[in-house]
Motif scaffolding. Structure first.
Motif, mmCIF file in Angstrom:
data_model
loop_
_atom_site.group_PDB
_atom_site.id
_atom_site.type_symbol
_atom_site.label_atom_id
_atom_site.label_comp_id
_atom_site.label_asym_id
_atom_site.label_seq_id
_atom_site.Cartn_x
_atom_site.Cartn_y
_atom_site.Cartn_z
ATOM 1 N N GLN A 9 0.816 -1.212 0.000
ATOM 2 C CA GLN A 9 0.000 0.000 0.000
ATOM 3 C C GLN A 9 0.848 1.259 0.000
ATOM 4 N N ALA A 10 1.920 1.286 0.790
ATOM 5 C CA ALA A 10 2.763 2.477 0.891
ATOM 6 C C ALA A 10 4.055 2.121 1.610
ATOM 7 N N VAL A 11 5.047 2.998 1.450
ATOM 8 C CA VAL A 11 6.286 2.959 2.224
ATOM 9 C C VAL A 11 6.365 4.272 2.991
ATOM 10 N N THR A 12 6.756 4.199 4.254
ATOM 11 C CA THR A 12 6.933 5.416 5.046
ATOM 12 C C THR A 12 8.319 5.437 5.664
ATOM 13 N N PRO B 221 3.083 4.571 -3.206
ATOM 14 C CA PRO B 221 3.588 5.891 -2.837
ATOM 15 C C PRO B 221 4.599 5.834 -1.691
ATOM 16 N N LEU B 222 5.404 6.891 -1.633
ATOM 17 C CA LEU B 222 6.390 7.049 -0.567
ATOM 18 C C LEU B 222 5.976 8.221 0.311
ATOM 19 N N GLY C 286 11.496 11.816 -4.801
ATOM 20 C CA GLY C 286 10.477 10.795 -4.985
ATOM 21 C C GLY C 286 9.432 10.677 -3.907
ATOM 22 N N VAL C 287 9.373 11.646 -2.971
ATOM 23 C CA VAL C 287 8.374 11.608 -1.899
ATOM 24 C C VAL C 287 7.027 12.094 -2.441
ATOM 25 N N ASP C 288 5.958 11.346 -2.148
ATOM 26 C CA ASP C 288 4.611 11.704 -2.600
ATOM 27 C C ASP C 288 3.837 12.506 -1.558
ATOM 28 N N LEU C 289 3.972 12.115 -0.301
ATOM 29 C CA LEU C 289 3.250 12.777 0.789
ATOM 30 C C LEU C 289 4.217 13.032 1.938
ATOM 31 N N LEU C 290 4.008 14.159 2.593
ATOM 32 C CA LEU C 290 4.879 14.558 3.705
ATOM 33 C C LEU C 290 4.048 14.949 4.912
ATOM 34 N N SER C 291 4.432 14.431 6.067
ATOM 35 C CA SER C 291 3.921 14.956 7.338
ATOM 36 C C SER C 291 4.903 16.040 7.773
#
Length: 349
Positions: free
Chosen positions: A135-138, A167-168, A194-199
């Motif tokens: 699903q994702a990598v964090t 997504p990453l 290559g990061v898709d979403l950021l906290s």
């Protein structure tokens, strides 16, 4: 001598002034105010592209909502074995993603090795319903033990994630500390690698209560509006979160705060290296310093008012293993750490 966490520090004077200013008069609710619009534009400037920004209250909420954004039935999220999402968020990512599985990957220095991620992904065959599906990598930047992924390391993780088209996500609770440590731009450390979403974390670095989910592809951001509302993270007086970010980001104040806390960590490390009663397993890369110290010194330091936490020593290299009279402790510096605090602490060693 407060080294327990950068969460213990208050808010910077600039952030508090911005909050006070936002308290005047009336403004539309739920993020439709002028301050929120200005801050959203500022985020776009910082990241050198159009981004979608969703203000939330906590880092756990930001991480969990970001991961829920790509939730799939039977989903598997890949993270480091010591990641905050796996160890310190009370099942919130699993709850908000509807029961996704966290697949924990061991790796040296608190970082996921690309080959370790590849092995973990290989355990989830495409179309094999019994194992679930990726699903994702964090990744955490900086990591739970204060190390920092280089832009090249982030790109290598992304390359492996691309083999399964997932997504990453970056947990940036200490984003600013990692950024100034590397000396790169926010764009270079995120979407260009290559990061898709950021906290995007502000609370640990001088905000009162300000976190954000940043989505680098605005066309894929709409779902987060619904997820945030359903999670109870859409504030009616959202301008007070935005105001913190306005004071935080203005004139690169956020980077100055991070540079100070990182510099204090280096000063602390220098002093520890000169002590006969403590040793450094590794130099700090951001604002967390891990120290092996004699147990009798721990008692004395706490009695004198020092605040810090003992830390699991499982990740220490074999040549750094603890002796019977030693303990590993974590010392976190902040924008409020003073040189005299470090001097007093070191004198107790």
């Amino acid at each position: 001598m407060f080294f327990a966490s950068d969460n213990w520090a208050g808010a910077s004077d600039r952030v508090m002034a911005a909050l006070s200013s936002a308290n005047d008069g009336f403004a539309p609710a739920y993020g439709d105010d002028d301050i929120s619009r200005r801050v959203e534009a500022r985020f776009c400037d910082i990241f050198e592209r159009e981004v979608a920004v969703f203000f939330v209250a906590t880092g756990s909420a930001a991480n969990s909502l970001a991961l829920a954004h790509s939730a799939l039935p039977g989903g598997a999220i890949f993270c480091h074995d010591e990641a905050h999402v796996a160890v310190d968020e009370c099942g919130c990512p699993e709850f908000m993603t509807g029961g996704s599985k966290l697949v924990r990957i061991k790796g040296p220095g608190g970082k996921i090795p690309p080959e370790g991620l590849a092995r973990a992904l290989a355990g989830f065959q495409d179309g094999f319903v019994h194992h679930g599906r990726p699903q994702a990598v964090t990744i955490t930047q900086s990591s739970e033990i204060g190390t920092v992924y280089t832009c090249e390391e982030i790109a290598a993780i992304r390359k492996v994630a691309d083999t399964r088209a997932i997504p990453l996500h970056m947990d940036g609770a200490r984003f600013a500390n990692a950024l100034v440590s590397l000396g790169v731009t926010p764009a270079e450390m995120t979407w260009k690698a290559g990061v898709d979403l950021l906290s995007f974390g502000g609370t640990k670095n001088g905000c009162w209560c300000a976190e954000a989910v940043v989505v680098f592809d605005k066309d894929k951001a709409e779902e987060l509006s619904w997820l945030r509302k359903r999670a109870g993270q859409l504030f009616s007086k959202s301008r007070f979160v935005a105001a913190q970010f306005e004071g935080y980001l203005a004139d690169d104040h956020w980077l100055d705060l991070a540079r100070h806390s990182n510099a204090m960590a280096q000063k602390l490390a220098d002093a520890v290296e000169a002590s006969d009663n403590a040793r450094l397993p590794a130099r700090p890369q951001a604002n967390e310093t891990f120290v092996v110290v004699r147990k009798d010194r721990i008692e004395a330091m706490r009695a004198a008012g020092a605040a810090f936490y003992e830390w699991p020593a499982d990740g220490l290299a074999a040549d750094q293993a603890l002796k019977p009279d030693e303990e590993l402790i974590r010392l976190v510096t902040s924008f409020r750490t003073r040189e005299q605090d470090i001097d007093s602490f070191v004198a107790l060693l």
